[in-house]
Design an enzyme around this catalytic site. Structure first.
Site, PDB file in Angstrom:
ATOM      1  N   LYS B 138       5.393 -48.887  22.613  1.00  0.00           N
ATOM      2  CA  LYS B 138       4.718 -48.033  22.594  1.00  0.00           C
ATOM      3  C   LYS B 138       4.357 -47.260  21.710  1.00  0.00           C
ATOM      4  O   LYS B 138       4.669 -47.036  20.697  1.00  0.00           O
ATOM      5  CB  LYS B 138       4.916 -47.004  23.559  1.00  0.00           C
ATOM      6  N   HIS B 254      11.432 -50.981  37.581  1.00  0.00           N
ATOM      7  CA  HIS B 254      10.891 -49.483  36.633  1.00  0.00           C
ATOM      8  C   HIS B 254      10.414 -48.291  37.806  1.00  0.00           C
ATOM      9  O   HIS B 254      10.163 -48.556  38.785  1.00  0.00           O
ATOM     10  CB  HIS B 254       9.597 -49.776  35.578  1.00  0.00           C
TER      11      HIS B 254
END
Lengths: 374, 374
Positions: B138, B254
């Protein structure tokens, strides 16, 4: 790489104005870069990718309405990722409710929305003005023949939409293919006798590898609609079902397993956004949900907001039918008409059996009652 | 037609013992026949299909633990329908929490569960004993080249599992195929240098019609795991991904969009059942969730219960890795080891960047810290 176009979400955040601003800043990061603020790279990422607070309006001493905008590109034109930006990680944080969603045409164009919508469904059913009549085949455990007989009687009595109960999938009691074939035939037979255009809508909520097979089977044998529980099968699975040109059938969304998004006042998605806006984006032509006053606990105001969500302007995305049900009785209809007007689908399951011993007569009574009122 | 085999669910019901019994009787009908009690047909349906209260135990003045059993046949061997019987319609009713699920082998046999499980994942990674090290690429907005460089550095520093941030899908910033190809290569290159067996795990959460394409692409270019957000794509979609023999890759679940099931104390699914039992049934080998003490609000006890759910006996369904993350810092590790023991995967994203300016060094520090402690 960034168009500058943004979509926005109105959140209700629990807390004072100061707390809400802190929470909103956190949402701006959490839903996009998911990165410590001080490490967010300068330039495009900091200026565009990170969410942006557009407004903060206190609505009480303990909560605020906050509008946050996101770059259209973050959603990547995907319903799954759009929902992720709107409420992915923050679904795990308390005190955050998605109230409303505003999508510009540059994002809406990625979604076809309902294929039929209110107008298309009315045309298919040959019912231009009055509320639609909807019932469910049940209880689980009945044989296929018994369910088909029930479908026949409901269609004979003038019900417009006859669906599987959402718990009927492929159980040994009434296996899917046999059930869908016989129920479709039963409704077609009744239509020949009545001249009506009732449709049978099987439940295609199923494992990933069987869902589209079941939908195609339904289409092949002549079923004229499909029901799916998007929280069980995936909201985007419903979108794909609606978009499939080889099916081209009206889609009904069932709320099973979806309730936890709306049961808490302090976390989740509003009735308006979930059952209205998001369900439309995901392609449903009708949205089933529990009516006020039945055996569930939605309030009259929550139901009114759902109805608003089914028709609030969303570019080319058509309005759809609110289908309030869940322990509804025939007696509730006059009051429901007041709340919903004509553009509603009354879903009565068990209550239709309760009225009297003859199912056909009960259906006729239901239909006449509605016809007389509008 | 009915085997007599039953599965059971422990619910926590808000209310006094008397209220809980009333609520439990309602659940028995709602989750099966969805029909007024007085109209339920006698015989098989009333005796077997309707849910059955097995026990009621007050746990306080205001709540009870109630065990309800259901005929195995109601679930039809389908994960979608099993979840529907467990919590479909009652997700819409307040005061009901699914605490634990007990499935007999006659139902469990319908599910393969995790393909790798703890043992298989340890073998794949060549890490027999210590906790696994997990990080995320990220922030969104970085280019593919930048993300691949990061993947390389993380693998070089000794991280075992390097995943996409769950918000990376197919955005213009770093399109899926390009990203997955380069990140896979980057991690393979680092492995050649280190002799380690780090894996790159792309996020395949995507629209229905693209999800399996993306997974197959990942397999083709050599990615060694897949991440999916089941609440966005469907729990059963994850199950299909895990079961696909042509993929045969470890699956990481997730929690994006899944939080609303656990944020209310009075409606939803327990941490134990959702992140443990259900995630295992749905085939994940590792379950990502927010750790206590990070930027989310799960308590230490809730996290401990998740870990228990990842290993509680469920027939042939293997134990999986709890992957606590979400604002974790390196400083939290000693305490986490106390709670989780060795069978845990530490997921550190932003915190890994915060430690110092050199990402490779930060990863080495993280690894050495964990190696020294166990």
């Amino acid at each position: 790489m960034i168009s500058g176009e943004r979509f926005s979400v109105i959140y209700r955040l629990v807390g004072s104005e100061k707390e809400a601003i802190k929470k909103a800043l956190d949402i701006c990061l959490e839903q996009t870069v998911e990165f410590p603020e001080e490490l967010v790279p300068r330039g495009m990422i900091r200026d565009h990718v990170v969410g942006r607070i557009e407004s903060v309006t206190p609505i009480s001493q303990a909560s605020c309405r906050v509008t946050i905008s996101y770059a259209v590109e973050t959603a990547s034109g995907e319903l799954t990722q759009l929902l992720n930006v709107i409420f992915g990680n923050i679904s795990i944080k308390p005190g955050i409710v998605v109230e409303e969603i505003y999508l510009p045409e540059s994002l809406l164009k990625s979604f076809r929305g309902p294929r039929f919508g209110r107008q298309g469904l009315r045309k298919l059913l040959g019912v231009p003005h009055r509320p639609l009549l909807f019932t469910a085949l049940k209880p689980m455990g009945l044989s296929t023949a018994e369910l088909a007989k029930m479908a026949y009687e409901c269609a004979l009595g003038g019900i417009d939409i006859i669906k599987d109960d959402h718990g009927l999938t492929n159980q040994v009691f009434a296996p899917y293919e046999e059930r869908v074939r016989l129920c479709t035939q039963a409704v077609a037979k009744a239509n020949q006798e009545t001249g009506f255009k009732a449709i049978y809508v099987p439940n295609v909520t199923a494992p990933y590898n069987q869902l589209f097979q079941r939908a195609r089977f339904a289409k092949e044998v002549g079923a004229q609609g499909l029901m799916i529980s998007p929280a069980l099968a995936g909201l985007d699975t419903m979108r794909e079902l609606a978009d499939d040109d080889s099916l081209a059938l009206p889609i009904f969304s069932h709320p099973a397993f979806q309730g936890s998004y709306v049961t808490s006042a302090e976390n989740g998605i509003s009735h308006f956004a979930l059952f209205g806006q998001i369900t439309r984006l995901a392609g449903a032509d009708g949205v089933v949900y529990p009516n006020f006053g039945g055996r569930f606990s939605f309030s009259r105001e929550e139901c009114r907001r759902i109805a608003e969500g089914t028709e609030t302007p969303m570019g080319h995305i058509q309005p759809i039918f609110p289908c309030p049900g869940g322990g509804m009785s025939l007696e509730a209809i006059p009051d429901m008409l007041q709340v919903y007007g004509r553009d509603v689908t009354f879903l009565i399951g068990g209550g239709l059996f309760r009225h009297g011993p003859d199912l056909v007569e009960n259906c006729r009574y239901f239909r006449e009652m509605v016809e007389k009122m509008v």
